[in-house]
Structure formats: structure tokens, C-alpha cells
Write a protein that holds these residues in place. Structure first.
Motif, PDB file in Angstrom:
ATOM      1  N   ARG A  16       0.846  -1.195   0.000  1.00 32.73           N
ATOM      2  CA  ARG A  16       0.000   0.000   0.000  1.00 32.73           C
ATOM      3  C   ARG A  16       0.882   1.246   0.000  1.00 32.73           C
ATOM      4  NH1 ARG A  16      -3.103  -3.605   2.921  1.00 32.73           N
ATOM      5  NH2 ARG A  16      -5.252  -3.755   2.208  1.00 32.73           N
ATOM      6  N   THR A  17       0.566   2.149  -0.909  1.00 32.35           N
ATOM      7  CA  THR A  17       1.197   3.468  -0.926  1.00 32.35           C
ATOM      8  C   THR A  17       0.112   4.478  -0.596  1.00 32.35           C
ATOM      9  OG1 THR A  17       0.746   3.934  -3.260  1.00 32.35           O
ATOM     10  CG2 THR A  17       2.751   2.671  -2.764  1.00 32.35           C
ATOM     11  N   LYS A  18       0.448   5.742  -0.506  1.00 31.84           N
ATOM     12  CA  LYS A  18      -0.602   6.706  -0.186  1.00 31.84           C
ATOM     13  C   LYS A  18      -1.562   6.902  -1.361  1.00 31.84           C
ATOM     14  CE  LYS A  18       2.125  10.803  -0.991  1.00 31.84           C
ATOM     15  NZ  LYS A  18       2.612  12.058  -0.509  1.00 31.84           N
ATOM     16  N   ASN A  19      -1.160   6.494  -2.570  1.00 27.10           N
ATOM     17  CA  ASN A  19      -2.013   6.679  -3.746  1.00 27.10           C
ATOM     18  C   ASN A  19      -2.589   5.393  -4.317  1.00 27.10           C
ATOM     19  OD1 ASN A  19      -1.464   9.467  -3.748  1.00 27.10           O
ATOM     20  ND2 ASN A  19       0.433   9.110  -4.857  1.00 27.10           N
ATOM     21  N   ASP A  20      -2.079   4.228  -3.930  1.00 33.03           N
ATOM     22  CA  ASP A  20      -2.481   3.001  -4.607  1.00 33.03           C
ATOM     23  C   ASP A  20      -2.256   1.781  -3.712  1.00 33.03           C
ATOM     24  OD1 ASP A  20      -3.413   1.445  -6.704  1.00 33.03           O
ATOM     25  OD2 ASP A  20      -1.607   1.623  -7.920  1.00 33.03           O
ATOM     26  N   THR A  21      -2.894   0.680  -4.102  1.00 36.22           N
ATOM     27  CA  THR A  21      -2.657  -0.622  -3.481  1.00 36.22           C
ATOM     28  C   THR A  21      -2.286  -1.577  -4.595  1.00 36.22           C
ATOM     29  OG1 THR A  21      -4.220  -0.209  -1.687  1.00 36.22           O
ATOM     30  CG2 THR A  21      -3.680  -2.507  -2.153  1.00 36.22           C
ATOM     31  N   VAL A  22      -1.117  -2.202  -4.488  1.00 40.39           N
ATOM     32  CA  VAL A  22      -0.632  -3.136  -5.508  1.00 40.39           C
ATOM     33  C   VAL A  22      -0.686  -4.538  -4.916  1.00 40.39           C
ATOM     34  CG1 VAL A  22       1.346  -3.800  -6.924  1.00 40.39           C
ATOM     35  CG2 VAL A  22       0.828  -1.373  -6.561  1.00 40.39           C
ATOM     36  N   ARG A  23      -1.389  -5.433  -5.609  1.00 43.31           N
ATOM     37  CA  ARG A  23      -1.524  -6.831  -5.186  1.00 43.31           C
ATOM     38  C   ARG A  23      -0.803  -7.716  -6.199  1.00 43.31           C
ATOM     39  NH1 ARG A  23      -5.546  -6.864  -1.335  1.00 43.31           N
ATOM     40  NH2 ARG A  23      -6.840  -4.995  -1.346  1.00 43.31           N
ATOM     41  N   ILE A  24       0.131  -8.518  -5.695  1.00 45.93           N
ATOM     42  CA  ILE A  24       0.914  -9.409  -6.552  1.00 45.93           C
ATOM     43  C   ILE A  24       1.100 -10.744  -5.839  1.00 45.93           C
ATOM     44  CG2 ILE A  24       2.121  -7.568  -7.778  1.00 45.93           C
ATOM     45  CD1 ILE A  24       4.498  -8.011  -5.881  1.00 45.93           C
ATOM     46  N   THR A  25       1.774 -11.662  -6.510  1.00 42.70           N
ATOM     47  CA  THR A  25       2.141 -12.947  -5.921  1.00 42.70           C
ATOM     48  C   THR A  25       3.656 -13.062  -5.932  1.00 42.70           C
ATOM     49  OG1 THR A  25       0.101 -13.960  -6.699  1.00 42.70           O
ATOM     50  CG2 THR A  25       1.885 -15.452  -6.130  1.00 42.70           C
ATOM     51  N   ALA A  26       4.217 -13.547  -4.831  1.00 44.94           N
ATOM     52  CA  ALA A  26       5.664 -13.739  -4.720  1.00 44.94           C
ATOM     53  C   ALA A  26       5.989 -15.223  -4.598  1.00 44.94           C
ATOM     54  CB  ALA A  26       6.212 -13.009  -3.509  1.00 44.94           C
ATOM     55  N   LEU A  27       7.127 -15.588  -5.122  1.00 44.79           N
ATOM     56  CA  LEU A  27       7.670 -16.934  -4.932  1.00 44.79           C
ATOM     57  C   LEU A  27       8.477 -16.917  -3.639  1.00 44.79           C
ATOM     58  CD1 LEU A  27       8.428 -19.814  -6.001  1.00 44.79           C
ATOM     59  CD2 LEU A  27      10.447 -18.718  -6.994  1.00 44.79           C
ATOM     60  N   ARG A  28       8.210 -17.870  -2.770  1.00 40.23           N
ATOM     61  CA  ARG A  28       9.025 -18.024  -1.567  1.00 40.23           C
ATOM     62  C   ARG A  28      10.319 -18.705  -2.007  1.00 40.23           C
ATOM     63  NH1 ARG A  28       6.055 -21.226   1.330  1.00 40.23           N
ATOM     64  NH2 ARG A  28       4.839 -19.605   2.298  1.00 40.23           N
ATOM     65  N   ASP A  29      11.384 -17.931  -2.074  1.00 44.65           N
ATOM     66  CA  ASP A  29      12.678 -18.387  -2.572  1.00 44.65           C
ATOM     67  C   ASP A  29      13.613 -18.582  -1.392  1.00 44.65           C
ATOM     68  OD1 ASP A  29      15.107 -18.796  -3.811  1.00 44.65           O
ATOM     69  OD2 ASP A  29      15.104 -16.907  -4.911  1.00 44.65           O
ATOM     70  N   THR A  30      13.832 -19.831  -1.010  1.00 45.04           N
ATOM     71  CA  THR A  30      14.669 -20.110   0.163  1.00 45.04           C
ATOM     72  C   THR A  30      16.128 -19.731  -0.070  1.00 45.04           C
ATOM     73  OG1 THR A  30      14.971 -22.391  -0.555  1.00 45.04           O
ATOM     74  CG2 THR A  30      13.163 -21.954   0.982  1.00 45.04           C
ATOM     75  N   GLY A  31      16.520 -19.558  -1.330  1.00 44.42           N
ATOM     76  CA  GLY A  31      17.885 -19.137  -1.632  1.00 44.42           C
ATOM     77  C   GLY A  31      18.062 -17.632  -1.635  1.00 44.42           C
ATOM     78  N   LYS A  53       4.399   0.292 -11.453  1.00 47.05           N
ATOM     79  CA  LYS A  53       3.186   0.633 -10.687  1.00 47.05           C
ATOM     80  C   LYS A  53       3.528   1.362  -9.392  1.00 47.05           C
ATOM     81  CE  LYS A  53       0.782  -3.491 -12.251  1.00 47.05           C
ATOM     82  NZ  LYS A  53       0.300  -4.813 -11.821  1.00 47.05           N
ATOM     83  N   LEU A  54       4.550   0.894  -8.685  1.00 48.74           N
ATOM     84  CA  LEU A  54       4.880   1.466  -7.382  1.00 48.74           C
ATOM     85  C   LEU A  54       5.574   2.815  -7.461  1.00 48.74           C
ATOM     86  CD1 LEU A  54       6.125  -1.705  -5.485  1.00 48.74           C
ATOM     87  CD2 LEU A  54       4.037  -0.403  -5.027  1.00 48.74           C
ATOM     88  N   LEU A  55       6.453   2.973  -8.458  1.00 47.83           N
ATOM     89  CA  LEU A  55       7.264   4.186  -8.534  1.00 47.83           C
ATOM     90  C   LEU A  55       6.812   5.159  -9.609  1.00 47.83           C
ATOM     91  CD1 LEU A  55      10.832   2.659  -8.110  1.00 47.83           C
ATOM     92  CD2 LEU A  55       9.318   3.589  -6.359  1.00 47.83           C
ATOM     93  N   MET A  56       5.873   4.726 -10.460  1.00 46.83           N
ATOM     94  CA  MET A  56       5.396   5.566 -11.557  1.00 46.83           C
ATOM     95  C   MET A  56       6.554   5.960 -12.491  1.00 46.83           C
ATOM     96  SD  MET A  56       2.243   5.638 -10.688  1.00 46.83           S
ATOM     97  CE  MET A  56       1.127   6.978 -10.918  1.00 46.83           C
ATOM     98  N   LEU A  57       7.457   5.025 -12.735  1.00 46.38           N
ATOM     99  CA  LEU A  57       8.580   5.226 -13.654  1.00 46.38           C
ATOM    100  C   LEU A  57       8.517   4.188 -14.759  1.00 46.38           C
ATOM    101  CD1 LEU A  57      11.614   5.748 -11.230  1.00 46.38           C
ATOM    102  CD2 LEU A  57      10.374   7.508 -12.497  1.00 46.38           C
ATOM    103  N   GLU A  58       8.923   4.559 -15.966  1.00 50.31           N
ATOM    104  CA  GLU A  58       8.949   3.598 -17.063  1.00 50.31           C
ATOM    105  C   GLU A  58      10.133   2.639 -16.899  1.00 50.31           C
ATOM    106  OE1 GLU A  58      11.213   7.199 -18.082  1.00 50.31           O
ATOM    107  OE2 GLU A  58       9.131   6.960 -17.494  1.00 50.31           O
ATOM    108  N   ARG A  59      10.024   1.492 -17.549  1.00 47.07           N
ATOM    109  CA  ARG A  59      11.031   0.429 -17.400  1.00 47.07           C
ATOM    110  C   ARG A  59      12.450   0.881 -17.715  1.00 47.07           C
ATOM    111  NH1 ARG A  59       8.680  -5.435 -18.266  1.00 47.07           N
ATOM    112  NH2 ARG A  59       6.561  -4.928 -17.709  1.00 47.07           N
ATOM    113  N   GLY A  60      12.606   1.719 -18.716  1.00 52.25           N
ATOM    114  CA  GLY A  60      13.941   2.184 -19.085  1.00 52.25           C
ATOM    115  C   GLY A  60      14.639   2.880 -17.929  1.00 52.25           C
TER     116      GLY A  60
END
Length: 130
Positions: A16-31, A53-60
Motif C-alpha cells: 500500500r502506498t498513499k495513492n495506490d494498493t498493488v496486489r501481486i504474488t511472490a515466490l518463496r525463494d529459500t535461496g 506501478k509502485l514508482l510511476m517510472l517507465e522500465r527504461g
């Protein structure tokens, strides 16, 4: 009742940010042993699409750690090592309201320049937080 878990290796993540809520799935990576050297806390690593989505910056711009630091208040760099690469720097930012599985709190999020999951059902990597 799946107690915050999605299957054996996947966990739901809500940032959660002050402007948005981002919902994703993470892999539990034991390494995944990436930790914040200031707190010792595990770092959540997210894909470029999540970073957009979180930073409002393009991929580049996300691919350039110094550009992220210049554009995002509170961003800093974190050194890392992976198999096949001796070292590098990832841009990171602390988010105050993060839920990973049943764990909830403040979390440092690292923005990967490379895709995470590539067609699999996850967009982030987590380690010991869950």
C-alpha cells in the motif's frame, strides 16, 4: 483458510502506498538471502512491471539504478550477488505498509531490472519474511 499462502511456494503480497494498493504474488525463494544491511530485514524483490506501478517510472528508467535514485524520494542502492554474476546494485525503497502472506510491516522493496517469473504465476521473490 489458506493462512495467507497460495500453494506451497507462492504467497500473496499487498503493498500500500498513499495513492495506490498493488496486489501481486511472490515466490518463496529459500535461496534469497538479500537483506537490508541497516536493519538485517529480508528484502522483497519485484519485477519491472511492479516497479512501474509502485514508482510511476517507465522500465527504461528502472533499469538504471542511479536514475531511480534521482527520481524517487527515499530511494537508495543496495548491493547484491547472484549465481553467475559477481555483484551489482539494485534500487530500493522502503514501503511502510506491506503484507507478505501472514507477515505485515515496513519492508524494503528492491526493483529488479529483469523480469521475475517469466510466464509463471509470480512477480516477486521473498525469502524469510513469511
Amino acid at each position: 483458510g489458506f493462512r495467507g499462502r497460495v500453494g506451497d511456494h507462492y504467497v500473496p503480497v499487498v503493498i500500500r502506498t498513499k495513492n495506490d494498493t498493488v496486489r501481486i504474488t511472490a515466490l518463496r525463494d529459500t535461496g534469497n538471502t538479500l537483506t537490508d544491511p541497516l536493519t538485517g530485514q529480508q528484502v522483497l524483490i519485484v519485477s519491472p512491471a511492479v516497479g512501474e506501478k509502485l514508482l510511476m517510472l517507465e522500465r527504461g528508467r528502472l533499469a538504471d539504478p542511479l536514475a531511480v535514485m534521482a527520481a524517487v524520494p527515499g530511494a537508495r542502492l543496495l548491493s547484491f550477488q547472484t549465481v553467475g554474476r559477481s555483484s551489482g546494485l539494485l534500487p530500493v525503497k522502503r514501503f511502510e505498509d506491506v503484507k507478505i502472506g501472514a507477515w505485515r510491516g515496513s519492508c524494503l522493496v528492491a526493483f529488479s531490472p529483469n523480469e521475475i517469473g517469466r510466464g509463471k504465476p509470480y512477480e516477486a521473490l521473498t525469502g524469510g519474511m513469511v
